[in-house]
Design a protein around this motif. Structure first.
Motif, PDB file in Angstrom:
ATOM      1  N   GLY A   1       6.807  10.256 -19.623  1.00 38.50           N
ATOM      2  CA  GLY A   1       6.095  11.365 -18.997  1.00 38.50           C
ATOM      3  C   GLY A   1       5.251  10.972 -17.795  1.00 38.50           C
ATOM      4  N   ILE A   2       5.569   9.837 -17.187  1.00 41.46           N
ATOM      5  CA  ILE A   2       4.822   9.374 -16.007  1.00 41.46           C
ATOM      6  C   ILE A   2       5.775   9.222 -14.832  1.00 41.46           C
ATOM      7  N   TRP A   3       5.442   9.909 -13.733  1.00 40.96           N
ATOM      8  CA  TRP A   3       6.301   9.886 -12.548  1.00 40.96           C
ATOM      9  C   TRP A   3       5.786   8.828 -11.575  1.00 40.96           C
ATOM     10  N   LEU A   4       6.603   7.803 -11.378  1.00 43.15           N
ATOM     11  CA  LEU A   4       6.279   6.712 -10.459  1.00 43.15           C
ATOM     12  C   LEU A   4       7.518   6.388  -9.646  1.00 43.15           C
ATOM     13  N   THR A   5       7.320   5.999  -8.397  1.00 43.19           N
ATOM     14  CA  THR A   5       8.450   5.725  -7.521  1.00 43.19           C
ATOM     15  C   THR A   5       8.752   4.237  -7.480  1.00 43.19           C
ATOM     16  N   ALA A   6      10.034   3.907  -7.627  1.00 42.58           N
ATOM     17  CA  ALA A   6      10.495   2.530  -7.436  1.00 42.58           C
ATOM     18  C   ALA A   6      10.808   2.344  -5.955  1.00 42.58           C
ATOM     19  N   ILE A   7       9.985   1.573  -5.275  1.00 40.24           N
ATOM     20  CA  ILE A   7      10.184   1.322  -3.844  1.00 40.24           C
ATOM     21  C   ILE A   7      11.017   0.058  -3.685  1.00 40.24           C
ATOM     22  N   ARG A   8      12.168   0.210  -3.050  1.00 38.75           N
ATOM     23  CA  ARG A   8      13.124  -0.889  -2.942  1.00 38.75           C
ATOM     24  C   ARG A   8      13.524  -1.120  -1.495  1.00 38.75           C
ATOM     25  N   PRO A   9      14.136  -2.277  -1.196  1.00 36.97           N
ATOM     26  CA  PRO A   9      14.636  -2.516   0.160  1.00 36.97           C
ATOM     27  C   PRO A   9      15.614  -1.417   0.549  1.00 36.97           C
ATOM     28  N   PRO A  10      15.691  -1.043   1.820  1.00 28.61           N
ATOM     29  CA  PRO A  10      15.023  -1.688   2.961  1.00 28.61           C
ATOM     30  C   PRO A  10      13.627  -1.141   3.266  1.00 28.61           C
ATOM     31  N   THR A  11      13.102  -0.260   2.420  1.00 25.35           N
ATOM     32  CA  THR A  11      11.757   0.253   2.667  1.00 25.35           C
ATOM     33  C   THR A  11      10.736  -0.877   2.652  1.00 25.35           C
ATOM     34  N   VAL A  12      10.925  -1.832   1.758  1.00 24.94           N
ATOM     35  CA  VAL A  12      10.096  -3.046   1.698  1.00 24.94           C
ATOM     36  C   VAL A  12      11.025  -4.248   1.821  1.00 24.94           C
ATOM     37  N   PRO A  13      10.489  -5.425   2.174  1.00 24.05           N
ATOM     38  CA  PRO A  13      11.359  -6.609   2.311  1.00 24.05           C
ATOM     39  C   PRO A  13      12.087  -6.935   1.004  1.00 24.05           C
ATOM     40  N   PHE A  14      13.236  -7.604   1.126  1.00 25.33           N
ATOM     41  CA  PHE A  14      13.989  -8.008  -0.044  1.00 25.33           C
ATOM     42  C   PHE A  14      13.149  -8.906  -0.940  1.00 25.33           C
ATOM     43  N   ASN A  15      13.370  -8.754  -2.228  1.00 26.25           N
ATOM     44  CA  ASN A  15      12.646  -9.492  -3.270  1.00 26.25           C
ATOM     45  C   ASN A  15      11.190  -9.064  -3.403  1.00 26.25           C
ATOM     46  N   THR A  16      10.844  -7.904  -2.849  1.00 29.07           N
ATOM     47  CA  THR A  16       9.481  -7.372  -3.031  1.00 29.07           C
ATOM     48  C   THR A  16       9.515  -5.934  -3.541  1.00 29.07           C
ATOM     49  N   ALA A  17      10.580  -5.546  -4.239  1.00 26.29           N
ATOM     50  CA  ALA A  17      10.652  -4.199  -4.824  1.00 26.29           C
ATOM     51  C   ALA A  17       9.430  -3.987  -5.711  1.00 26.29           C
ATOM     52  N   ARG A  18       8.938  -2.764  -5.744  1.00 24.23           N
ATOM     53  CA  ARG A  18       7.656  -2.523  -6.406  1.00 24.23           C
ATOM     54  C   ARG A  18       7.545  -1.116  -6.984  1.00 24.23           C
ATOM     55  N   LEU A  19       6.636  -1.002  -7.929  1.00 24.63           N
ATOM     56  CA  LEU A  19       6.173   0.305  -8.372  1.00 24.63           C
ATOM     57  C   LEU A  19       4.978   0.648  -7.500  1.00 24.63           C
ATOM     58  N   ARG A  20       5.089   1.722  -6.746  1.00 23.69           N
ATOM     59  CA  ARG A  20       4.007   2.105  -5.835  1.00 23.69           C
ATOM     60  C   ARG A  20       3.166   3.190  -6.514  1.00 23.69           C
ATOM     61  N   ILE A  21       2.040   2.775  -7.056  1.00 26.79           N
ATOM     62  CA  ILE A  21       1.126   3.697  -7.726  1.00 26.79           C
ATOM     63  C   ILE A  21       0.191   4.296  -6.685  1.00 26.79           C
ATOM     64  N   THR A  22       0.093   5.616  -6.660  1.00 23.54           N
ATOM     65  CA  THR A  22      -0.884   6.254  -5.790  1.00 23.54           C
ATOM     66  C   THR A  22      -1.834   7.087  -6.644  1.00 23.54           C
ATOM     67  N   LEU A  23      -3.100   6.851  -6.437  1.00 22.28           N
ATOM     68  CA  LEU A  23      -4.141   7.525  -7.201  1.00 22.28           C
ATOM     69  C   LEU A  23      -4.700   8.711  -6.428  1.00 22.28           C
ATOM     70  N   SER A  24      -5.214   9.673  -7.168  1.00 16.80           N
ATOM     71  CA  SER A  24      -5.773  10.887  -6.562  1.00 16.80           C
ATOM     72  C   SER A  24      -7.124  11.196  -7.186  1.00 16.80           C
ATOM     73  N   ALA A  25      -7.940  11.904  -6.440  1.00 12.34           N
ATOM     74  CA  ALA A  25      -9.197  12.402  -6.998  1.00 12.34           C
ATOM     75  C   ALA A  25      -8.937  13.374  -8.141  1.00 12.34           C
ATOM     76  N   ALA A  26      -7.723  13.908  -8.200  1.00  9.26           N
ATOM     77  CA  ALA A  26      -7.380  14.863  -9.250  1.00  9.26           C
ATOM     78  C   ALA A  26      -7.128  14.193 -10.594  1.00  9.26           C
ATOM     79  N   HIS A  27      -6.874  12.890 -10.602  1.00 10.24           N
ATOM     80  CA  HIS A  27      -6.634  12.188 -11.872  1.00 10.24           C
ATOM     81  C   HIS A  27      -7.928  12.054 -12.673  1.00 10.24           C
TER      82      HIS A  27
END
Length: 380
Positions: free
Chosen positions: A338-364
């Motif tokens: 039940g948690i929506w998180l984006t898997a950021i992968r190449p070519p958006t980021v350099p190879f071997n640096t794929a990541r979970l990009r957590i963004t926080l909000s004042a609404a949390h």
């Protein structure tokens, strides 16, 4: 067979866990998102201050469409009022509105170095982690494009010293969209002055969030060219370029994106101006404090549970896993919880640096963040 490469390239993306796909969203705020009737906690939004759920009252007499280019009949009182207001707030002579931050960044660089003769005497100096819109603008301009290591001022200084270009433009982001860290603006400004260069900053992820008034990372340090976008903390759309009157006049002559695009909607422009007034007022201050508290809470919880996050003090808190397949698998497991998180992968980021990009909000809430950290610990 004509265009057979399309199927081949798509299959290659899928095989490497890099295939991008759109998701149909029926509802989205800084805290929650509904995808295919399923509701999730949303940790993938750029709605840093939680304004997306707020309704702004507006004059129903304001037109939805501007119907033409700003240089024909698409520059009305609403656009003029927003540009004037931003100039007064930010301390710039002139401004021009764009339909997106990508268009603003990309087109400004192409237009500034459109002339071949001038471009031969010009160079742009890019942080290696600059947004794709800036990189594309540099690649499609006719000036030499020189990249320096991320936030490495010694490397930039070396690049500047070796350059014989007459016209130098240093380009960076206020807050980097994938790492969440900030550029050393004071040092960038100092180097620009030392080498008779201009400084351009894209503050898409800083405007509304940083600064005493919420005016971004450039609230006190003014670059020669500043780009701010309205689709992040403002929960609106569009962008604005702020600079000298001479440069804006120049852009009106040679910026093809601006000249040949329909102007930003008067309705969106009016609502954006109202939202900026909230940003610099008590509401914005309250939400920035709440966001700062959420960032601090997340970082403490991550540390306590031995979850390695990047050294970011912004709302962007990436967890680098490296492998694209593992990152995509982790994101899918979080969705099952039940948690929506984006898997950021190449070519958006350099190879071997794929990541979970957590963004926080004042609404949390703190409970939302505790739940996120608990699920991350179980999955990672």
């Amino acid at each position: 067979m004509p265009f057979s490469y399309i199927k081949t390239h798509l299959q290659q993306r899928a095989d490497n866990a890099l295939l991008r796909q759109r998701q149909l969203i029926s509802h989205s705020t800084g805290r929650e998102i509904t995808v295919n009737t399923q509701q999730y906690l949303n940790f993938a939004s750029n709605d840093y201050l939680g304004f997306a759920a707020d309704v702004i009252q507006h004059d129903t007499g304001i037109a939805l469409g501007s119907n033409s280019s700003p240089l024909v009949t698409g520059y009305g009182i609403e656009q003029h009022q927003l540009e004037t207001y931003l100039c007064e707030l930010m301390g710039f002579e002139a401004a021009m509105l764009f339909n997106s931050g990508f268009s603003a960044n990309n087109s400004v660089l192409k237009a500034l170095f459109h002339d071949k003769k001038t471009a031969q005497e010009s160079a742009t100096f890019h942080d290696k982690l600059n947004h794709a819109s800036l990189i594309d603008g540099g690649l499609h301009s006719q000036a030499a494009m020189i990249r320096f290591n991320h936030n490495d001022m010694q490397h930039l200084q070396s690049r500047l010293e070796k350059s014989s270009a007459k016209h130098k433009l240093i380009i960076s982001e206020g807050v980097f969209s994938m790492d969440g860290d900030q550029a050393p603006l004071a040092k960038l400004k100092e180097l620009a002055k030392q080498h008779n260069a201009w400084l351009m900053i894209d503050d898409a992820h800083g405007f509304g969030v940083f600064g005493n008034q919420g005016l971004g990372t450039c609230e006190t340090i003014k670059p020669d060219l500043l780009v701010i976008t309205f689709g992040k903390a403002l929960a609106s759309s569009g962008a604005c370029v702020l600079a000298s009157k001479e440069l804006v006049d120049y852009m009106q002559q040679f910026n093809r994106d601006y000249i040949y695009s329909t102007g930003l909607s008067p309705l969106i422009t009016n609502l954006t101006r109202q939202r900026i007034k909230q940003i610099v007022g008590d509401v914005g201050a309250l939400r920035r404090n709440r966001l700062a508290d959420n960032i601090d809470h997340f970082k403490k919880q991550a540390l306590a549970h031995k979850i390695a996050v990047m050294p970011s003090m912004s709302a962007i808190q990436p967890i680098v896993l490296g492998c694209a397949e593992q990152t995509l698998e982790a994101a899918n497991k979080l969705k099952e919880k039940g948690i929506w998180l984006t898997a950021i992968r190449p070519p958006t980021v350099p190879f071997n640096t794929a990541r979970l990009r957590i963004t926080l909000s004042a609404a949390h809430t703190h409970d939302d963040i505790n739940r996120l950290v608990s699920e991350l610990k179980a999955i990672l």
